[in-house]
Write a protein that holds these residues in place. Sequence first.
Motif, PDB file in Angstrom:
ATOM      1  N   TYR A   1      -6.828  -2.870  13.916  1.00  0.00           N
ATOM      2  CA  TYR A   1      -5.819  -3.656  14.632  1.00  0.00           C
ATOM      3  C   TYR A   1      -5.140  -2.822  15.733  1.00  0.00           C
ATOM      4  CZ  TYR A   1      -1.464  -5.445  16.128  1.00  0.00           C
ATOM      5  OH  TYR A   1      -0.450  -5.809  16.954  1.00  0.00           O
TER       6      TYR A   1
ATOM      7  N   VAL B   1      10.116  -7.602  14.542  1.00  0.00           N
ATOM      8  CA  VAL B   1      10.439  -7.230  15.915  1.00  0.00           C
ATOM      9  C   VAL B   1      11.927  -6.887  16.068  1.00  0.00           C
ATOM     10  CG1 VAL B   1      10.707  -8.187  18.240  1.00  0.00           C
ATOM     11  CG2 VAL B   1       8.550  -8.462  17.034  1.00  0.00           C
TER      12      VAL B   1
ATOM     13  N   ASP C   1      -3.974  -9.128  13.691  1.00  0.00           N
ATOM     14  CA  ASP C   1      -2.997  -8.813  12.641  1.00  0.00           C
ATOM     15  C   ASP C   1      -2.734 -10.072  11.810  1.00  0.00           C
ATOM     16  OD1 ASP C   1      -1.355 -10.418  14.163  1.00  0.00           O
ATOM     17  OD2 ASP C   1       0.301  -8.993  14.299  1.00  0.00           O
TER      18      ASP C   1
ATOM     19  N   GLN D   1      -1.582 -10.302  22.850  1.00  0.00           N
ATOM     20  CA  GLN D   1      -0.139 -10.423  22.562  1.00  0.00           C
ATOM     21  C   GLN D   1       0.285 -11.889  22.477  1.00  0.00           C
ATOM     22  OE1 GLN D   1       2.780  -7.336  23.614  1.00  0.00           O
ATOM     23  NE2 GLN D   1       1.565  -7.185  25.474  1.00  0.00           N
TER      24      GLN D   1
HETATM   25  N1  ADE Z   1       3.664  -7.434  16.575  1.00  0.00           N
HETATM   26  C1  ADE Z   1       2.661  -6.555  16.665  1.00  0.00           C
HETATM   27  N2  ADE Z   1       2.432  -6.201  17.938  1.00  0.00           N
HETATM   28  C2  ADE Z   1       3.325  -6.874  18.693  1.00  0.00           C
HETATM   29  C3  ADE Z   1       3.623  -6.911  20.069  1.00  0.00           C
HETATM   30  N3  ADE Z   1       2.943  -6.165  20.924  1.00  0.00           N
HETATM   31  N4  ADE Z   1       4.612  -7.711  20.468  1.00  0.00           N
HETATM   32  C4  ADE Z   1       5.298  -8.445  19.570  1.00  0.00           C
HETATM   33  N5  ADE Z   1       5.087  -8.443  18.271  1.00  0.00           N
HETATM   34  C5  ADE Z   1       4.107  -7.661  17.825  1.00  0.00           C
END
Ligand code: ADE
Length: 346
Positions: A120, A45, A138, A182
């Motif tokens: 996913y 992230v 995921d 989420q």
């Molecule tokens: N990793 C995958 N999708 C995400 C999301 N929407 N927010 C935070 N981390 C993530």
Amino acid sequence: MNKRYDLSGALLNWYDYNKRLLPWREDKDPYRIWISEIMLQQTRVEAVKPYFDRFMKELPTVKDLAEVEDDRLMKLWEGLGYYNRARNLKAAAQTVMEKYHGELPADYDKLLSLKGIGMYTAGAIGSIAFDLQVPAVDGNVLRVLARVWGDDSDILKDKTKKEMGKKIQEFIPKDRPGDFNQALIELGATVCVPNGEPYCDRCPWDTVCTANKENLIEKLPVKAPKKARKIEYKTVFLLETKDQIAIHKRTSKGLLAGLWEFPNMSGRMDMQDVMEQMKIWGIENGEISPAGKGKHIFSHIEWHMEGIRIALKEPVFIEKLLWVSKKELKTVYALPSAFEIFRNIL
Ligand code: ADE
């Protein structure tokens, strides 16, 4: 898992208090959610945030993405790795323009049929942008669920992903499917963490979690060991003058397709090999010096690289190599991270 305990409610409540403020969570724009989800595959992230902001500024709509030149797209993606993700994004954007008038379809199967969108991602976009009650499983989610359910299936298997998706689907609330998915991802990323001990004292599911109750945290999730990566040795040439450097465009197929690189040869080369290569290139007066070593890990291959600097007074024409200014190398040409350590010493 105990159905009497309000699993969804506890998770959503935890999420409302603990969710991170992230640029793609500011609204439910399907395009922004799509781009973020693709970037977040294989990338953390924190690393994604600046890329995401820059991408959105430069290509704010599906149409912009569908029409972007490949080199510019690669430059925007430079450093994120897995460049096929970007190429697939553009191809999918073109399909969205042609088939769906520039709007991502609010339909799981139609999303799934777009290039680069797997189960996913279709689940993530479908639930977050369109409130569809579909799972988005995921690596984070697999870890959480394997622990909560005490499930020792191999989480690298597609079958496990499918089964866990099916099993979690009945817990997805009608009114907040995107938040639920989420929240699960967030729980995996910040509490039920992949490396080191999870923070079970902060988990909304600690009392129902099998791994927590039965001391199985270290044993779950199960991941069958992968095959060892293949190691490739390379000699990388920094052919340079004071202001310029020679680069080469990789072929349009295979690893790092179509990206730029420093000219390189497979295998380790000794001084005699280097002199031989210079002869082939028609270089008569070059000052040779070592330029350090680098290692880059791809999913299935490792590159172990040794750099050789060849300093020239003037550029020499060499077939298939392009002389560019060192400044342009930073601003115009997309150079994969594998070569970054050599660019940094120019
Ligand atoms: N990793 C995958 N999708 C995400 C999301 N929407 N927010 C935070 N981390 C993530």
